[in-house]
Design an enzyme around this catalytic site. Structure first.
Site, PDB file in Angstrom:
ATOM      1  N   ASN A 176      10.110   4.744   2.802  1.00  0.00           N
ATOM      2  CA  ASN A 176       9.591   4.096   4.012  1.00  0.00           C
ATOM      3  C   ASN A 176      10.737   3.307   4.615  1.00  0.00           C
ATOM      4  O   ASN A 176      11.669   2.910   3.919  1.00  0.00           O
ATOM      5  CB  ASN A 176       8.472   3.116   3.642  1.00  0.00           C
ATOM      6  CG  ASN A 176       7.135   3.795   3.470  1.00  0.00           C
ATOM      7  OD1 ASN A 176       6.935   4.497   2.501  1.00  0.00           O
ATOM      8  ND2 ASN A 176       6.252   3.604   4.413  1.00  0.00           N
ATOM      9  N   CYS A 181       4.436   8.951   0.584  1.00  0.00           N
ATOM     10  CA  CYS A 181       3.072   9.444   0.354  1.00  0.00           C
ATOM     11  C   CYS A 181       3.108  10.378  -0.844  1.00  0.00           C
ATOM     12  O   CYS A 181       3.878  11.335  -0.855  1.00  0.00           O
ATOM     13  CB  CYS A 181       2.568  10.178   1.595  1.00  0.00           C
ATOM     14  SG  CYS A 181       0.969  10.962   1.327  1.00  0.00           S
ATOM     15  N   HIS A 207       5.141   4.473  12.673  1.00  0.00           N
ATOM     16  CA  HIS A 207       5.188   4.381  11.207  1.00  0.00           C
ATOM     17  C   HIS A 207       6.244   5.401  10.765  1.00  0.00           C
ATOM     18  O   HIS A 207       5.941   6.567  10.522  1.00  0.00           O
ATOM     19  CB  HIS A 207       3.796   4.720  10.670  1.00  0.00           C
ATOM     20  CG  HIS A 207       3.666   4.731   9.185  1.00  0.00           C
ATOM     21  ND1 HIS A 207       3.062   3.708   8.481  1.00  0.00           N
ATOM     22  CD2 HIS A 207       4.020   5.641   8.246  1.00  0.00           C
ATOM     23  CE1 HIS A 207       3.057   3.994   7.190  1.00  0.00           C
ATOM     24  NE2 HIS A 207       3.636   5.172   7.024  1.00  0.00           N
ATOM     25  N   HIS A 214       9.072   6.972   8.414  1.00  0.00           N
ATOM     26  CA  HIS A 214       9.681   7.042   7.077  1.00  0.00           C
ATOM     27  C   HIS A 214      11.174   7.330   7.270  1.00  0.00           C
ATOM     28  O   HIS A 214      11.568   7.965   8.237  1.00  0.00           O
ATOM     29  CB  HIS A 214       8.998   8.124   6.244  1.00  0.00           C
ATOM     30  CG  HIS A 214       7.652   7.675   5.722  1.00  0.00           C
ATOM     31  ND1 HIS A 214       7.372   7.553   4.397  1.00  0.00           N
ATOM     32  CD2 HIS A 214       6.526   7.301   6.371  1.00  0.00           C
ATOM     33  CE1 HIS A 214       6.121   7.132   4.236  1.00  0.00           C
ATOM     34  NE2 HIS A 214       5.580   6.971   5.427  1.00  0.00           N
ATOM     35  N   ARG A 259       0.835  -1.214   0.000  1.00  0.00           N
ATOM     36  CA  ARG A 259       0.000   0.000   0.000  1.00  0.00           C
ATOM     37  C   ARG A 259       0.867   1.261   0.000  1.00  0.00           C
ATOM     38  O   ARG A 259       0.938   1.976  -0.982  1.00  0.00           O
ATOM     39  CB  ARG A 259      -0.954  -0.043   1.205  1.00  0.00           C
ATOM     40  CG  ARG A 259      -2.094   0.967   1.131  1.00  0.00           C
ATOM     41  CD  ARG A 259      -1.712   2.361   1.574  1.00  0.00           C
ATOM     42  NE  ARG A 259      -1.195   2.415   2.931  1.00  0.00           N
ATOM     43  CZ  ARG A 259      -0.591   3.491   3.434  1.00  0.00           C
ATOM     44  NH1 ARG A 259      -0.412   4.587   2.705  1.00  0.00           N
ATOM     45  NH2 ARG A 259      -0.131   3.491   4.675  1.00  0.00           N
ATOM     46  N   ASP A 260       1.583   1.495   1.071  1.00  0.00           N
ATOM     47  CA  ASP A 260       2.350   2.745   1.181  1.00  0.00           C
ATOM     48  C   ASP A 260       3.504   2.744   0.183  1.00  0.00           C
ATOM     49  O   ASP A 260       3.885   3.797  -0.335  1.00  0.00           O
ATOM     50  CB  ASP A 260       2.891   2.890   2.610  1.00  0.00           C
ATOM     51  CG  ASP A 260       3.132   4.328   3.021  1.00  0.00           C
ATOM     52  OD1 ASP A 260       3.036   5.216   2.162  1.00  0.00           O
ATOM     53  OD2 ASP A 260       3.421   4.564   4.205  1.00  0.00           O
TER      54      ASP A 260
HETATM   55  P1  HMG Z   1     -12.612  14.536  -2.935  1.00  0.00           P
HETATM   56  O1  HMG Z   1     -12.349  14.784  -4.373  1.00  0.00           O
HETATM   57  O2  HMG Z   1     -12.689  15.719  -2.014  1.00  0.00           O
HETATM   58  O3  HMG Z   1     -13.890  13.599  -2.768  1.00  0.00           O
HETATM   59  O4  HMG Z   1     -11.448  13.582  -2.412  1.00  0.00           O
HETATM   60  P2  HMG Z   1     -15.412  13.929  -2.577  1.00  0.00           P
HETATM   61  O5  HMG Z   1     -15.833  13.359  -1.293  1.00  0.00           O
HETATM   62  O6  HMG Z   1     -15.669  15.405  -2.849  1.00  0.00           O
HETATM   63  O7  HMG Z   1     -16.068  13.104  -3.772  1.00  0.00           O
HETATM   64  C1  HMG Z   1     -15.843  13.427  -5.147  1.00  0.00           C
HETATM   65  C2  HMG Z   1     -16.142  12.208  -5.993  1.00  0.00           C
HETATM   66  O8  HMG Z   1     -15.203  11.180  -5.666  1.00  0.00           O
HETATM   67  C3  HMG Z   1     -17.529  11.604  -5.761  1.00  0.00           C
HETATM   68  O9  HMG Z   1     -17.944  11.048  -7.007  1.00  0.00           O
HETATM   69  C4  HMG Z   1     -17.257  10.460  -4.824  1.00  0.00           C
HETATM   70  O10 HMG Z   1     -18.219   9.404  -4.915  1.00  0.00           O
HETATM   71  C5  HMG Z   1     -15.911   9.990  -5.314  1.00  0.00           C
HETATM   72  P3  HMG Z   1     -19.043  11.812  -7.900  1.00  0.00           P
HETATM   73  O11 HMG Z   1     -20.244  11.930  -7.001  1.00  0.00           O
HETATM   74  O12 HMG Z   1     -18.422  13.128  -8.217  1.00  0.00           O
HETATM   75  O13 HMG Z   1     -19.186  10.893  -9.065  1.00  0.00           O
HETATM   76  N1  HMG Z   1     -15.160   9.320  -4.228  1.00  0.00           N
HETATM   77  C6  HMG Z   1     -14.605   8.109  -4.321  1.00  0.00           C
HETATM   78  N2  HMG Z   1     -14.540   7.202  -5.307  1.00  0.00           N
HETATM   79  C7  HMG Z   1     -13.910   6.044  -5.044  1.00  0.00           C
HETATM   80  N3  HMG Z   1     -13.342   5.754  -3.860  1.00  0.00           N
HETATM   81  C8  HMG Z   1     -13.376   6.636  -2.853  1.00  0.00           C
HETATM   82  C9  HMG Z   1     -14.025   7.868  -3.070  1.00  0.00           C
HETATM   83  N4  HMG Z   1     -14.226   8.935  -2.289  1.00  0.00           N
HETATM   84  C10 HMG Z   1     -14.928   9.821  -3.005  1.00  0.00           C
HETATM   85  N5  HMG Z   1     -12.809   6.332  -1.674  1.00  0.00           N
HETATM   86  C11 HMG Z   1     -10.620  11.912  -0.917  1.00  0.00           C
HETATM   87  C12 HMG Z   1     -11.393  13.214  -1.037  1.00  0.00           C
HETATM   88  C13 HMG Z   1     -10.303  11.693   0.548  1.00  0.00           C
HETATM   89  C14 HMG Z   1     -11.466  10.799  -1.450  1.00  0.00           C
HETATM   90  C15 HMG Z   1      -9.320  12.030  -1.738  1.00  0.00           C
HETATM   91  O14 HMG Z   1      -8.653  13.178  -1.314  1.00  0.00           O
HETATM   92  C16 HMG Z   1      -8.419  10.850  -1.591  1.00  0.00           C
HETATM   93  O15 HMG Z   1      -8.718   9.762  -2.061  1.00  0.00           O
HETATM   94  N6  HMG Z   1      -7.241  11.040  -0.907  1.00  0.00           N
HETATM   95  C17 HMG Z   1      -6.329   9.968  -0.632  1.00  0.00           C
HETATM   96  C18 HMG Z   1      -4.906  10.392  -0.885  1.00  0.00           C
HETATM   97  C19 HMG Z   1      -3.999   9.253  -0.524  1.00  0.00           C
HETATM   98  O16 HMG Z   1      -4.302   8.098  -0.766  1.00  0.00           O
HETATM   99  N7  HMG Z   1      -2.827   9.543   0.095  1.00  0.00           N
HETATM  100  C20 HMG Z   1      -1.926   8.516   0.513  1.00  0.00           C
HETATM  101  C21 HMG Z   1      -2.436   7.692   1.655  1.00  0.00           C
HETATM  102  S1  HMG Z   1      -2.153   8.445   3.236  1.00  0.00           S
HETATM  103  C22 HMG Z   1      -0.485   8.073   3.594  1.00  0.00           C
HETATM  104  O17 HMG Z   1       0.208   7.550   2.771  1.00  0.00           O
HETATM  105  C23 HMG Z   1       0.031   8.361   4.966  1.00  0.00           C
HETATM  106  C24 HMG Z   1       0.196   7.083   5.812  1.00  0.00           C
HETATM  107  O18 HMG Z   1       1.071   6.162   5.185  1.00  0.00           O
HETATM  108  C25 HMG Z   1       0.742   7.434   7.213  1.00  0.00           C
HETATM  109  C26 HMG Z   1       1.980   8.320   7.190  1.00  0.00           C
HETATM  110  O19 HMG Z   1       2.938   8.048   6.440  1.00  0.00           O
HETATM  111  O20 HMG Z   1       1.994   9.261   7.985  1.00  0.00           O
HETATM  112  C27 HMG Z   1      -1.156   6.375   6.015  1.00  0.00           C
HETATM  113 MG    MG Z   2       3.304   6.343   5.207  1.00  0.00          MG
END
Ligand code: HMG
Ligand code: MG
Length: 314
Positions: A260, A251, A218, A220, A26-27
């Site tokens: 990571n 990320c 967690h 990095h 995933r990450d």
């Molecule tokens: P948004 O564009 O603000 O979403 O994104 P929304 O709620 O306004 O919805 C817009 C459209 O997207 C809608 O569709 C929703 O249904 C659809 P429409 O009605 O326009 O047809 N939608 C989705 N479709 C599929 N799957 C979904 C989903 N959600 C909404 N889940 C959102 C907001 C949070 C979804 C977006 O910003 C996003 O996906 N962000 C994720 C970014 C990401 O993955 N970053 C990396 C992971 S975090 C990380 O790595 C850190 C970690 O490792 C810890 C660390 O290192 O500290 C965990």
């Molecule tokens: Mg991470």
């Protein structure tokens, strides 16, 4: 040991065993330039479980436009051969993600929030309070469905947008995550700025709200301190450590967050300390190495590059 001095590395202060929570599929893969074939990713997850990892975060149900590398999450899980004693959590950002994860038959999910508004806006398109409010029904529904739930908190030691982060701020948000009903909280050093003293300060602050056995680190490895930080966490009492096979990842919404902590680097350290993990470090290295032809670059992790220590005879 110098005469009259207690040992610096005292086995009595170390746990006998810890959990390594694998985040490479995933990450790691969310941050690769290109999407790998689904079958290759699935084999990676299976290889990691076969290497002894009991927690393998398999993929992510975030918006596929935000992370196209993991858009095949449902397809990956559909054909996954699951080890009976391993868990395969998936990342979900919201109810839409939970719906997709439930339809794919998962039994564990990880939700995420950030310690700062700047990072939250960049990563989840909303400020922290809005993300937290949105997580309430996600955690409630996940728990009602019998899922195990982890809560990630990002940028706990520093934010690429908002700068320094106070331990009290992290503690308050960890308290809120626990209040939502998560089973565990993973504290993320998303951009790799922590050092051991800061790790201790954040853990001390968070421990007021969450028992040590519910906490994960967690880290990095962006600036090379991830192992030192884990060692500090180990001495403090943390028993779950996140890591990514081969050191893949970061990320995509945190510039410079590459690197990571390599699962092999972590297991090598723990093996040397006599802390059991159940993980075969060379099997993890082989699993990550199989991805190299698809990555277009060598593995970044240090153990993964160097391999096992085999002194030349004579
Ligand atoms: P948004 O564009 O603000 O979403 O994104 P929304 O709620 O306004 O919805 C817009 C459209 O997207 C809608 O569709 C929703 O249904 C659809 P429409 O009605 O326009 O047809 N939608 C989705 N479709 C599929 N799957 C979904 C989903 N959600 C909404 N889940 C959102 C907001 C949070 C979804 C977006 O910003 C996003 O996906 N962000 C994720 C970014 C990401 O993955 N970053 C990396 C992971 S975090 C990380 O790595 C850190 C970690 O490792 C810890 C660390 O290192 O500290 C965990
Ligand atoms: Mg991470």
């Amino acid at each position: 040991m110098r005469p009259g001095r207690p040992p610096v590395v005292d086995p009595a202060r170390l746990p006998r065993a810890v959990t390594v929570y694998e985040v490479g599929p995933r990450d790691g893969l969310q941050n690769e330039a290109s999407a790998l074939p689904t079958a290759v990713k699935r084999a990676f997850v299976e290889d990691l479980a076969a290497a002894g990892l009991r927690w393998v975060e398999a993929t992510s149900f975030v918006h596929p436009r935000w992370v196209p590398q993991l858009a095949d999450a449902a397809e990956l899980l559909a054909g996954l051969a699951r080890a009976p004693d391993a868990r395969y959590p998936v990342l979900v950002p919201n109810e839409k993600g939970l719906d997709r994860a439930l339809a794919a038959g998962v039994d564990a999910v990880a939700v995420f929030a950030a310690a700062t508004d700047g990072f939250s806006q960049r990563n989840q398109n909303a400020p922290v309070a809005e993300v937290m409010a949105g997580l309430r029904p996600v955690v409630e529904r996940a728990r009602a469905a019998g899922l195990w739930v982890r809560g990630y908190l990002s940028v706990c030691w520093g934010c690429p947008v908002d700068g320094a982060v106070a331990p009290a701020q992290v503690a308050a948000l960890a308290r809120d995550l626990v209040g939502l009903g998560v089973d565990a909280v993973s504290l993320g050093d998303t951009v790799g700025v922590a050092t051991p003293g800061g790790v201790e300060r954040v853990l001390d602050a968070v421990a007021v709200h969450a028992a040590p056995e519910r906490l994960a680190l967690h880290m990095h490895d962006t600036r090379g301190a991830a192992l030192a930080n884990c060692f500090a966490g180990l001495l403090w009492g943390v028993t779950t450590f996140d890591a990514s096979a081969g050191g893949l990842g970061g990320c995509p919404y945190a510039p410079g967050a590459s690197g990571n902590l390599d699962t092999c680097d972590l297991v090598h350290l723990l093996d040397g300390l006599g802390v059991a993990t159940g993980v075969d470090v060379e099997a993890v290295r082989r699993a990550a190495t199989r991805l190299v032809p698809y990555l277009g670059r060598p593995l970044p992790g240090r153990y993964s590059r160097a391999g096992a220590f085999r002194p030349a005879p004579g």
